[in-house]
Design a protein around this motif. Structure first.
Motif, short mmCIF file in Angstrom:
data_model
loop_
_atom_site.label_atom_id
_atom_site.label_comp_id
_atom_site.label_asym_id
_atom_site.label_seq_id
_atom_site.Cartn_x
_atom_site.Cartn_y
_atom_site.Cartn_z
N ALA A 18 1.66 9.14 -1.88
CA ALA A 18 0.99 8.11 -2.68
C ALA A 18 1.12 6.74 -2.02
CB ALA A 18 1.57 8.07 -4.09
N ALA A 19 2.29 6.44 -1.50
CA ALA A 19 2.51 5.14 -0.85
C ALA A 19 1.64 5.02 0.41
CB ALA A 19 3.98 4.97 -0.49
N GLN A 20 1.44 6.11 1.11
CA GLN A 20 0.61 6.08 2.31
C GLN A 20 -0.87 5.90 1.97
OE1 GLN A 20 1.84 9.84 3.95
NE2 GLN A 20 3.37 8.90 5.28
N GLN A 21 -1.29 6.36 0.81
CA GLN A 21 -2.68 6.26 0.41
C GLN A 21 -3.04 4.92 -0.22
OE1 GLN A 21 -3.47 9.62 -2.13
NE2 GLN A 21 -2.81 11.07 -0.59
N LEU A 22 -2.06 4.17 -0.67
CA LEU A 22 -2.33 2.91 -1.37
C LEU A 22 -3.16 1.90 -0.58
CD1 LEU A 22 0.91 2.14 -3.40
CD2 LEU A 22 -1.38 2.53 -4.27
N PRO A 23 -2.85 1.61 0.67
CA PRO A 23 -3.65 0.61 1.39
C PRO A 23 -5.13 0.97 1.47
CG PRO A 23 -1.61 1.03 2.57
CD PRO A 23 -1.70 2.06 1.48
N ALA A 24 -5.44 2.23 1.75
CA ALA A 24 -6.85 2.65 1.84
C ALA A 24 -7.52 2.56 0.47
CB ALA A 24 -6.94 4.06 2.39
N ALA A 25 -6.79 2.93 -0.57
CA ALA A 25 -7.35 2.86 -1.93
C ALA A 25 -7.65 1.42 -2.31
CB ALA A 25 -6.40 3.50 -2.92
N ARG A 26 -6.75 0.52 -1.97
CA ARG A 26 -6.97 -0.90 -2.28
C ARG A 26 -8.18 -1.45 -1.53
NH1 ARG A 26 -0.80 -2.10 -2.22
NH2 ARG A 26 -0.34 -1.82 -4.41
N ARG A 27 -8.31 -1.06 -0.28
CA ARG A 27 -9.47 -1.51 0.50
C ARG A 27 -10.77 -0.99 -0.12
NH1 ARG A 27 -6.06 -0.50 4.76
NH2 ARG A 27 -6.93 1.57 5.11
N LEU A 65 -8.66 5.54 -9.26
CA LEU A 65 -9.74 4.69 -8.76
C LEU A 65 -10.73 4.39 -9.87
CD1 LEU A 65 -11.27 3.36 -6.34
CD2 LEU A 65 -12.44 5.54 -6.06
N LEU A 66 -11.10 5.41 -10.62
CA LEU A 66 -12.05 5.21 -11.72
C LEU A 66 -11.49 4.26 -12.76
CD1 LEU A 66 -13.28 8.88 -12.16
CD2 LEU A 66 -14.55 6.98 -11.16
N SER A 67 -10.24 4.44 -13.11
CA SER A 67 -9.61 3.60 -14.13
C SER A 67 -9.57 2.13 -13.69
CB SER A 67 -8.20 4.12 -14.41
OG SER A 67 -7.54 3.29 -15.31
N GLU A 68 -9.17 1.91 -12.45
CA GLU A 68 -9.08 0.53 -11.94
C GLU A 68 -10.47 -0.09 -11.80
OE1 GLU A 68 -7.46 -3.05 -10.68
OE2 GLU A 68 -6.60 -1.37 -11.77
#
Length: 75
Positions: A18-27, A65-68
């Motif tokens: 999850a921590a590794q995926q956070l930067p891409a998700a934020r972008r 992603l949908l929620s945010e």
């Protein structure tokens, strides 16, 4: 300090992933929101059917992603 850290249990693999995926998700979030602010047709499509609009643009929406996005688009 290092000795104390070695005494701790390793973090669960899911946390690391999850921590590794956070930067891409934020972008992705920032990119989608910026586009929705600049393109009213895209924003209307997101509001009408968020999942379908994202899938059509090649995004793989997950629950977080949908929620945010729903939260940000409501602002």
């Amino acid at each position: 300090m290092g000795e104390l850290l070695r005494l701790l249990r390793p973090v669960p693999a899911g946390w690391v992933s999850a921590a590794q995926q956070l930067p891409a998700a934020r972008r992705s979030l920032d990119e989608i929101v910026a586009r929705a602010e600049a393109d009213q047709a895209f924003r209307a499509a997101l509001v009408a059917d968020l999942e379908a609009a994202l899938a059509q643009e090649g995004y793989e929406p997950d629950r977080r992603l949908l929620s945010e996005l729903e939260r940000r688009l409501a602002e």
